[in-house]
Design a protein around this motif. Structure first.
Motif, PDB file in Angstrom:
ATOM      1  N   PHE A 108      10.204   4.740 -12.462  1.00  0.00           N
ATOM      2  CA  PHE A 108      10.058   5.028 -11.026  1.00  0.00           C
ATOM      3  C   PHE A 108       8.590   5.116 -10.638  1.00  0.00           C
ATOM      4  N   GLY A 109       7.775   5.670 -11.530  1.00  0.00           N
ATOM      5  CA  GLY A 109       6.342   5.792 -11.252  1.00  0.00           C
ATOM      6  C   GLY A 109       5.692   4.447 -11.000  1.00  0.00           C
ATOM      7  N   PHE A 110       6.088   3.421 -11.756  1.00  0.00           N
ATOM      8  CA  PHE A 110       5.499   2.095 -11.565  1.00  0.00           C
ATOM      9  C   PHE A 110       5.930   1.487 -10.233  1.00  0.00           C
ATOM     10  N   LEU A 111       7.191   1.670  -9.863  1.00  0.00           N
ATOM     11  CA  LEU A 111       7.635   1.159  -8.562  1.00  0.00           C
ATOM     12  C   LEU A 111       6.938   1.907  -7.430  1.00  0.00           C
ATOM     13  N   LEU A 112       6.721   3.208  -7.626  1.00  0.00           N
ATOM     14  CA  LEU A 112       6.029   3.987  -6.602  1.00  0.00           C
ATOM     15  C   LEU A 112       4.576   3.549  -6.477  1.00  0.00           C
ATOM     16  N   ILE A 113       3.938   3.242  -7.596  1.00  0.00           N
ATOM     17  CA  ILE A 113       2.565   2.731  -7.564  1.00  0.00           C
ATOM     18  C   ILE A 113       2.498   1.427  -6.763  1.00  0.00           C
ATOM     19  N   ALA A 114       3.512   0.562  -6.938  1.00  0.00           N
ATOM     20  CA  ALA A 114       3.559  -0.688  -6.175  1.00  0.00           C
ATOM     21  C   ALA A 114       3.712  -0.410  -4.681  1.00  0.00           C
ATOM     22  N   VAL A 115       4.564   0.565  -4.330  1.00  0.00           N
ATOM     23  CA  VAL A 115       4.750   0.936  -2.926  1.00  0.00           C
ATOM     24  C   VAL A 115       3.449   1.483  -2.342  1.00  0.00           C
ATOM     25  N   MET A 116       2.737   2.286  -3.126  1.00  0.00           N
ATOM     26  CA  MET A 116       1.455   2.833  -2.666  1.00  0.00           C
ATOM     27  C   MET A 116       0.430   1.712  -2.461  1.00  0.00           C
ATOM     28  N   SER A 117       0.495   0.668  -3.283  1.00  0.00           N
ATOM     29  CA  SER A 117      -0.393  -0.483  -3.101  1.00  0.00           C
ATOM     30  C   SER A 117      -0.098  -1.196  -1.790  1.00  0.00           C
ATOM     31  N   VAL A 118       1.186  -1.369  -1.495  1.00  0.00           N
ATOM     32  CA  VAL A 118       1.573  -2.006  -0.229  1.00  0.00           C
ATOM     33  C   VAL A 118       1.113  -1.160   0.953  1.00  0.00           C
ATOM     34  N   ASP A 119       1.257   0.153   0.829  1.00  0.00           N
ATOM     35  CA  ASP A 119       0.799   1.058   1.895  1.00  0.00           C
ATOM     36  C   ASP A 119      -0.692   0.893   2.163  1.00  0.00           C
ATOM     37  N   ARG A 120      -1.504   0.842   1.105  1.00  0.00           N
ATOM     38  CA  ARG A 120      -2.953   0.646   1.267  1.00  0.00           C
ATOM     39  C   ARG A 120      -3.264  -0.727   1.850  1.00  0.00           C
ATOM     40  N   CYS A 121      -2.476  -1.732   1.452  1.00  0.00           N
ATOM     41  CA  CYS A 121      -2.688  -3.089   1.969  1.00  0.00           C
ATOM     42  C   CYS A 121      -2.443  -3.148   3.473  1.00  0.00           C
ATOM     43  N   VAL A 122      -1.335  -2.534   3.911  1.00  0.00           N
ATOM     44  CA  VAL A 122      -1.019  -2.532   5.337  1.00  0.00           C
ATOM     45  C   VAL A 122      -2.067  -1.740   6.115  1.00  0.00           C
ATOM     46  N   ALA A 123      -2.516  -0.600   5.545  1.00  0.00           N
ATOM     47  CA  ALA A 123      -3.494   0.247   6.233  1.00  0.00           C
ATOM     48  C   ALA A 123      -4.824  -0.464   6.430  1.00  0.00           C
ATOM     49  N   ILE A 124      -5.229  -1.270   5.448  1.00  0.00           N
ATOM     50  CA  ILE A 124      -6.539  -1.931   5.514  1.00  0.00           C
ATOM     51  C   ILE A 124      -6.458  -3.296   6.202  1.00  0.00           C
ATOM     52  N   CYS A 125      -5.396  -4.038   5.904  1.00  0.00           N
ATOM     53  CA  CYS A 125      -5.282  -5.403   6.445  1.00  0.00           C
ATOM     54  C   CYS A 125      -4.674  -5.444   7.843  1.00  0.00           C
ATOM     55  N   LYS A 126      -3.768  -4.505   8.151  1.00  0.00           N
ATOM     56  CA  LYS A 126      -3.102  -4.478   9.463  1.00  0.00           C
ATOM     57  C   LYS A 126      -3.209  -3.085  10.075  1.00  0.00           C
ATOM     58  N   PRO A 127      -4.421  -2.602  10.324  1.00  0.00           N
ATOM     59  CA  PRO A 127      -4.569  -1.205  10.788  1.00  0.00           C
ATOM     60  C   PRO A 127      -3.871  -0.914  12.113  1.00  0.00           C
ATOM     61  N   LEU A 128      -3.833  -1.900  13.013  1.00  0.00           N
ATOM     62  CA  LEU A 128      -3.206  -1.672  14.317  1.00  0.00           C
ATOM     63  C   LEU A 128      -1.685  -1.584  14.206  1.00  0.00           C
ATOM     64  N   HIS A 129      -1.116  -2.285  13.236  1.00  0.00           N
ATOM     65  CA  HIS A 129       0.337  -2.272  13.058  1.00  0.00           C
ATOM     66  C   HIS A 129       0.796  -1.232  12.035  1.00  0.00           C
ATOM     67  N   TYR A 130      -0.159  -0.545  11.424  1.00  0.00           N
ATOM     68  CA  TYR A 130       0.177   0.393  10.343  1.00  0.00           C
ATOM     69  C   TYR A 130       1.158   1.492  10.780  1.00  0.00           C
ATOM     70  N   PRO A 131       0.927   2.177  11.922  1.00  0.00           N
ATOM     71  CA  PRO A 131       1.881   3.230  12.317  1.00  0.00           C
ATOM     72  C   PRO A 131       3.291   2.702  12.571  1.00  0.00           C
ATOM     73  N   THR A 132       3.382   1.443  12.997  1.00  0.00           N
ATOM     74  CA  THR A 132       4.699   0.863  13.267  1.00  0.00           C
ATOM     75  C   THR A 132       5.408   0.460  11.988  1.00  0.00           C
ATOM     76  N   ILE A 133       4.666  -0.165  11.066  1.00  0.00           N
ATOM     77  CA  ILE A 133       5.280  -0.637   9.822  1.00  0.00           C
ATOM     78  C   ILE A 133       5.618   0.527   8.895  1.00  0.00           C
ATOM     79  N   MET A 134       4.645   1.396   8.635  1.00  0.00           N
ATOM     80  CA  MET A 134       4.859   2.536   7.742  1.00  0.00           C
ATOM     81  C   MET A 134       5.205   3.767   8.572  1.00  0.00           C
ATOM     82  N   ASN A 135       6.356   3.715   9.213  1.00  0.00           N
ATOM     83  CA  ASN A 135       6.774   4.814  10.087  1.00  0.00           C
ATOM     84  C   ASN A 135       7.560   5.864   9.292  1.00  0.00           C
ATOM     85  N   PRO A 136       7.853   7.015   9.890  1.00  0.00           N
ATOM     86  CA  PRO A 136       8.548   8.089   9.166  1.00  0.00           C
ATOM     87  C   PRO A 136       9.924   7.712   8.632  1.00  0.00           C
ATOM     88  N   ARG A 137      10.511   6.631   9.137  1.00  0.00           N
ATOM     89  CA  ARG A 137      11.799   6.188   8.612  1.00  0.00           C
ATOM     90  C   ARG A 137      11.624   5.257   7.419  1.00  0.00           C
TER      91      ARG A 137
END
Length: 310
Positions: A108-137
């Motif tokens: 599970f830790g490795f899959l979570l690390i991958a998810v955290m990588s995607v989160d950083r990618c969206v935050a840096i590459c798509k900052p304007l869409h970040y709140p919409t993509i990585m929403n509380p749901r």
């Protein structure tokens, strides 16, 4: 319990070459264990209580720290009992429960690390869409999906190994119950179990690694295109801690699991497993908080609240 199994308990060999240093090793590992638990619990507490850390990045970090506590607690208490009391036996059922918890949380830790990588990618590459993509749901759904996939695969493998026949020997050349040494002890045909274990390890590691590489490729491209050196440094600093933790996890686990035969290099495997179960959970809180100004701010506020409450 598999057909033909006569073994009711296993003996964990531990570290026979340095077994005479039991009390010293107990003290060292106890301090490391307590420091690891304390550091990760502090991160979880700060993430849950600080208003400044209510973002997906810290939500995932809190989940990661919680499972790091569970991961190290699955192994270290038994290792401490071996060092202090010489209690090396473990029942058949307890051994497979430990193996399941260890492999499940590790995968599970490795899959979570991958998810955290995607989160950083969206935050840096798509900052304007970040709140919409990585929403509380989305964030809880990603965690639930990782847990469900991991549980299904690990249950399949552990049940497969537990159905092998164990009729002696019963000494596990390790300091905890892991699938590789257990397969090696079976007196039945283990080829299908070895293939399944190797295939699962390869799938978990490669799938998470591919996602991570793709995510960080996008991050690198975006950072290189930033106009100023200060912006590039700021963007990279948000990923540096994640990259260090990622390197530690992949390095030790690839060394242990991604090889078809689990019987080779037992001593080096034990050393790598010790790094993975003791050193990495101990370093993670330090790595994630050392250069993180928001975590520093949240810690200072938490300390102030504690002082004021007195």
């Amino acid at each position: 319990m598999g057909n033909g199994t006569t073994v009711q308990e296993f003996t964990l060999e531990g570290f026979p070459a340095i077994q005479h240093l039991g009390r010293l090793l107990f003290s060292v590992h106890l301090l490391a264990y307590l420091a690891s638990i304390t550091g990760n619990v502090v991160i979880v507490s700060v993430v849950c209580t600080s208003a400044h850390l209510k973002t997906p990045m810290y939500f995932f970090l809190g989940i990661f720290s919680f499972f790091e506590c569970c991961f190290t607690s699955a192994v270290i208490p038994k290792l401490l009992a071996i060092f202090l009391l010489g209690k090396q036996t473990i029942s058949f059922v307890a051994c497979f429960v430990q193996a399941f918890v260890f492999v499940f949380i590790g995968a599970f830790g490795f899959l979570l690390i991958a998810v955290m990588s995607v989160d950083r990618c969206v935050a840096i590459c798509k900052p304007l869409h970040y709140p919409t993509i990585m929403n509380p749901r989305t964030c809880p759904l990603l965690i639930t999906a990782c847990l469900a996939v991991t549980f299904a695969f690990i249950t399949w493998v552990v049940v497969k190994v537990s159905r092998l026949s164990f009729c002696g020997p019963h000494v596990i050349p390790h300091f905890f119950c892991d699938l590789g040494p257990l397969i090696h002890l079976s007196c039945s045909d283990t080829r299908s179990a070895e293939t399944l274990t190797f295939g699962l390890a390869l799938f978990i590691l490669l799938s998470s690694l591919v996602v991570t590489i793709v995510a960080y490729s996008g991050i690198v491209v975006t950072i290189v295109r930033l106009p100023s050196a200060r912006e590039r440094q700021k963007a990279f600093s948000t990923c540096s801690s994640h990259l260090i933790v990622l390197s530690l996890m992949y390095g030790s686990c690839v060394f242990i699991y991604v090889k078809p035969r689990q019987t080779s290099r037992l001593e080096s495997n034990r050393a790598a497993a010790l790094v993975n179960t003791v050193l990495t959970p101990l370093l993670n809180p330090v790595i994630y908080t050392l250069r993180n100004k928001q975590v520093h701010r949240a810690l200072r506020e938490a300390v102030c609240r504690i002082k004021m409450s007195r």
